[in-house]
Design a protein around this motif. Sequence first.
Motif, mmCIF file in Angstrom:
data_model
loop_
_atom_site.group_PDB
_atom_site.id
_atom_site.type_symbol
_atom_site.label_atom_id
_atom_site.label_comp_id
_atom_site.label_asym_id
_atom_site.label_seq_id
_atom_site.Cartn_x
_atom_site.Cartn_y
_atom_site.Cartn_z
ATOM 1 N N SER A 4 0.837 -1.205 0.000
ATOM 2 C CA SER A 4 0.000 0.000 0.000
ATOM 3 C C SER A 4 0.868 1.249 0.000
ATOM 4 C CB SER A 4 -0.903 -0.011 1.235
ATOM 5 O OG SER A 4 -1.729 1.137 1.230
ATOM 6 N N GLN A 24 -2.382 -1.247 -3.206
ATOM 7 C CA GLN A 24 -3.496 -0.384 -2.812
ATOM 8 C C GLN A 24 -2.967 1.013 -2.490
ATOM 9 O OE1 GLN A 24 -5.930 -0.967 0.916
ATOM 10 N NE2 GLN A 24 -7.589 -1.059 -0.561
ATOM 11 N N TRP A 51 -7.655 2.870 -2.809
ATOM 12 C CA TRP A 51 -8.431 3.203 -1.600
ATOM 13 C C TRP A 51 -8.994 4.609 -1.783
ATOM 14 C CZ3 TRP A 51 -7.132 7.029 1.987
ATOM 15 C CH2 TRP A 51 -5.802 7.431 2.083
ATOM 16 N N ALA A 52 -10.061 4.890 -1.043
ATOM 17 C CA ALA A 52 -10.855 6.112 -1.272
ATOM 18 C C ALA A 52 -11.281 6.204 -2.743
ATOM 19 C CB ALA A 52 -10.105 7.361 -0.842
ATOM 20 N N VAL A 54 -14.084 6.456 -4.100
ATOM 21 C CA VAL A 54 -15.099 7.491 -4.359
ATOM 22 C C VAL A 54 -14.832 8.715 -3.466
ATOM 23 C CG1 VAL A 54 -16.871 5.988 -5.357
ATOM 24 C CG2 VAL A 54 -16.799 6.267 -2.872
ATOM 25 N N GLY A 56 -13.366 8.950 -0.476
ATOM 26 C CA GLY A 56 -13.301 8.807 0.982
ATOM 27 C C GLY A 56 -14.297 9.718 1.674
ATOM 28 N N GLY A 96 -16.227 1.901 0.049
ATOM 29 C CA GLY A 96 -16.737 1.644 1.392
ATOM 30 C C GLY A 96 -18.111 2.296 1.549
ATOM 31 N N THR A 97 -19.033 1.603 2.196
ATOM 32 C CA THR A 97 -20.333 2.220 2.482
ATOM 33 C C THR A 97 -20.981 1.564 3.692
ATOM 34 O OG1 THR A 97 -22.497 2.830 1.614
ATOM 35 C CG2 THR A 97 -21.617 0.737 0.855
ATOM 36 N N SER A 98 -21.781 2.359 4.404
ATOM 37 C CA SER A 98 -22.538 1.826 5.541
ATOM 38 C C SER A 98 -24.013 1.721 5.180
ATOM 39 C CB SER A 98 -22.365 2.766 6.742
ATOM 40 O OG SER A 98 -22.791 4.064 6.373
ATOM 41 N N HIS A 102 -26.584 2.718 -0.998
ATOM 42 C CA HIS A 102 -25.341 3.071 -1.686
ATOM 43 C C HIS A 102 -24.636 1.834 -2.232
ATOM 44 C CE1 HIS A 102 -24.961 7.170 0.600
ATOM 45 N NE2 HIS A 102 -25.873 7.185 -0.350
ATOM 46 N N GLU A 105 -26.374 0.908 -5.381
ATOM 47 C CA GLU A 105 -26.037 1.928 -6.392
ATOM 48 C C GLU A 105 -24.616 1.680 -6.926
ATOM 49 O OE1 GLU A 105 -26.729 5.948 -4.897
ATOM 50 O OE2 GLU A 105 -25.007 6.641 -6.062
ATOM 51 N N ASN A 106 -23.695 1.378 -6.024
ATOM 52 C CA ASN A 106 -22.301 1.182 -6.428
ATOM 53 C C ASN A 106 -22.130 -0.092 -7.258
ATOM 54 O OD1 ASN A 106 -21.855 3.496 -4.982
ATOM 55 N ND2 ASN A 106 -20.901 2.497 -3.228
HETATM 56 N N1 LIG Z 1 -4.501 1.117 2.234
HETATM 57 C C1 LIG Z 1 -4.810 2.197 2.897
HETATM 58 O O1 LIG Z 1 -3.935 2.944 3.315
HETATM 59 C C2 LIG Z 1 -6.228 2.546 3.119
HETATM 60 C C3 LIG Z 1 -6.575 3.770 3.675
HETATM 61 C C4 LIG Z 1 -7.917 4.085 3.826
HETATM 62 C C5 LIG Z 1 -8.889 3.168 3.423
HETATM 63 N N2 LIG Z 1 -8.530 1.977 2.894
HETATM 64 C C6 LIG Z 1 -9.569 1.013 2.438
HETATM 65 O O2 LIG Z 1 -10.141 1.445 1.209
HETATM 66 C C7 LIG Z 1 -11.507 1.058 1.105
HETATM 67 C C8 LIG Z 1 -12.397 2.216 0.685
HETATM 68 O O3 LIG Z 1 -11.944 3.429 1.203
HETATM 69 P P1 LIG Z 1 -12.831 4.446 2.023
HETATM 70 O O4 LIG Z 1 -13.990 3.738 2.630
HETATM 71 O O5 LIG Z 1 -11.949 5.232 2.905
HETATM 72 O O6 LIG Z 1 -13.288 5.460 0.895
HETATM 73 P P2 LIG Z 1 -14.429 5.479 -0.225
HETATM 74 O O7 LIG Z 1 -14.903 4.103 -0.518
HETATM 75 O O8 LIG Z 1 -13.887 6.311 -1.336
HETATM 76 O O9 LIG Z 1 -15.565 6.382 0.439
HETATM 77 C C9 LIG Z 1 -16.414 5.945 1.450
HETATM 78 C C10 LIG Z 1 -17.391 7.097 1.689
HETATM 79 O O10 LIG Z 1 -18.153 7.319 0.507
HETATM 80 C C11 LIG Z 1 -19.529 7.289 0.813
HETATM 81 N N3 LIG Z 1 -20.237 6.629 -0.295
HETATM 82 C C12 LIG Z 1 -19.975 5.421 -0.822
HETATM 83 N N4 LIG Z 1 -20.808 5.136 -1.835
HETATM 84 C C13 LIG Z 1 -21.627 6.214 -1.948
HETATM 85 C C14 LIG Z 1 -22.715 6.546 -2.798
HETATM 86 N N5 LIG Z 1 -23.138 5.707 -3.759
HETATM 87 N N6 LIG Z 1 -23.343 7.746 -2.638
HETATM 88 C C15 LIG Z 1 -22.923 8.624 -1.683
HETATM 89 N N7 LIG Z 1 -21.896 8.360 -0.830
HETATM 90 C C16 LIG Z 1 -21.252 7.172 -0.963
HETATM 91 C C17 LIG Z 1 -19.666 6.516 2.094
HETATM 92 O O11 LIG Z 1 -20.770 7.002 2.812
HETATM 93 P P3 LIG Z 1 -22.012 6.034 3.196
HETATM 94 O O12 LIG Z 1 -21.503 5.125 4.278
HETATM 95 O O13 LIG Z 1 -23.065 7.003 3.627
HETATM 96 O O14 LIG Z 1 -22.381 5.274 1.956
HETATM 97 C C18 LIG Z 1 -18.342 6.839 2.815
HETATM 98 O O15 LIG Z 1 -18.465 8.042 3.554
HETATM 99 C C19 LIG Z 1 -11.886 0.523 2.481
HETATM 100 O O16 LIG Z 1 -11.977 -0.871 2.342
HETATM 101 C C20 LIG Z 1 -10.725 0.919 3.394
HETATM 102 O O17 LIG Z 1 -10.457 -0.030 4.394
HETATM 103 C C21 LIG Z 1 -7.236 1.658 2.725
#
Ligand SMILES: NC(=O)c1ccc[n+]([C@@H]2O[C@H](COP(=O)([O-])OP(=O)(O)OC[C@H]3O[C@@H](n4cnc5c(N)ncnc54)[C@H](OP(=O)(O)O)[C@@H]3O)[C@@H](O)[C@H]2O)c1
Length: 124
Positions: A4, A24, A51-52, A54, A56, A96-98, A102, A105-106
Amino acid sequence: MGLSEVSPEEIARARKIVPIVTVQNRYNFDDRKWENTLKYCEQEGLGFMPWAPVGGMRGLKSDALEATAKAKNATVYQVAIAWLLQRSPVMLPIPGTSSVKHLEENVAASKVKLTADEMKALGG
Ligand SMILES: NC(=O)c1ccc[n+]([C@@H]2O[C@H](COP(=O)([O-])OP(=O)(O)OC[C@H]3O[C@@H](n4cnc5c(N)ncnc54)[C@H](OP(=O)(O)O)[C@@H]3O)[C@@H](O)[C@H]2O)c1
């Protein structure tokens, strides 16, 4: 093993010690800082799991994404995911989503196909 936040040089160094299968790094429509690592993964056949994907916690805000979403009758997030999937054959986004809404949709974003002109308008 997966790595990563690494440069092509760091991946090459690690591969002398152990087989590497995925990388990653932070990468999304708004943040393409690791473009060189993505290209390296493509050339070497390594999976790239952004990662992130969408944006983050900051999310994604872009006039170009909004215009394309409107034209495709899709959401901004769906276009951002479709863009990632079409950006590279080694791209494996896991947003990532809770929220179940979403999540659905994703997943449906995999059905959104962007034309060459739309990809160009989104910066390739
Ligand atoms: N390797 C690394 O250093 C590292 C660092 C950070 C994260 N990660 C990993 O990367 C993965 C994803 O990253 P992430 O969760 O930080 O970022 P992400 O997936 O880009 O964004 C997650 C955010 O986007 C929102 N979201 C997702 N789908 C949506 C939609 N269709 N409409 C509106 N909002 C939406 C979510 O809110 P809702 O919950 O409201 O949907 C949440 O707040 C995770 O598995 C994480 O563990 C890795």
